[in-house]
Design a protein around this motif. Structure first.
Motif: not given
Length: 192
Positions: A49-76
């Motif tokens: 499913i993630i691979m399918w979404l990565q392909e969709q993002c690459m096709q429809h949003k050039p210059g962007f990537g769907l990065y897997g498991d990238q750590g994010l700071v998500v709270e105040n």
């Protein structure tokens, strides 16, 4: 508030980061709303499913990537740490940012539910709150239990104001700034 909440976390961010570096490869650790969360390693359908979404993002949003498991700071106050299954950002956004990045350049986070007892609270509730609090414009939840996609958008005051559910097979237009239209028929192949 009680221990284990965002105001009184179980661990400091520094303690969590040290623990996360030492975690076995069979789990992923996150600190969400002040609580330590353990996420199992994804199964094969999850990865497809993630691979399918990565392909969709690459096709429809050039210059962007769907990065897997990238750590994010998500709270105040830098108290929360999450590893979304996918983070949509301009290519190069995460370069030089280290293991836990500021989500300011992330347009969308993606989670694909797992078949564990904590997925309901973790993916459907706590992650939505954390991503909204971080100001991430779109949160896409691929809910394998329900055969549906839940699109969260318009974050304000720690909540997404818009939530729209689509069944597998529907055409899903992700709101701006993502602006991608997904034909989700392929997801039926991964339905349980």
């Amino acid at each position: 508030m009680t221990p284990g909440t965002a105001k009184y976390p179980q661990l400091t961010a520094e303690e969590f980061e040290q623990l996360a570096r030492q975690a076995p490869e069979t789990v992923t650790l996150e600190l969400v709303k002040g609580k330590l969360k353990v996420k199992p390693v994804p199964d094969g359908d999850h990865g497809e499913i993630i691979m399918w979404l990565q392909e969709q993002c690459m096709q429809h949003k050039p210059g962007f990537g769907l990065y897997g498991d990238q750590g994010l700071v998500v709270e105040n106050y830098r108290a929360g740490r999450a590893r979304p299954d996918g983070s949509l950002a301009q290519r190069g956004y995460f370069a030089g940012r280290g293991e836990w990045s500021d989500p300011a350049g992330v347009l969308m986070t993606v989670e694909v539910t797992s078949y564990d007892s904590d997925t309901d609270r973790r993916d459907r509730e706590e992650k939505a709150t954390g991503y909204a609090a971080a100001g991430i414009p779109v949160y896409l939840l691929v809910d394998r239990d329900r055969g549906a996609l839940l699109v969260h958008s318009e974050p304000r005051n720690g909540e997404y104001r818009q939530r729209t559910t689509y069944a597998y097979g529907d055409t899903v237009t992700l709101p701006d700034p993502v602006g991608i239209t997904l034909d989700t028929e392929k997801l039926k192949e991964f339905a349980s």
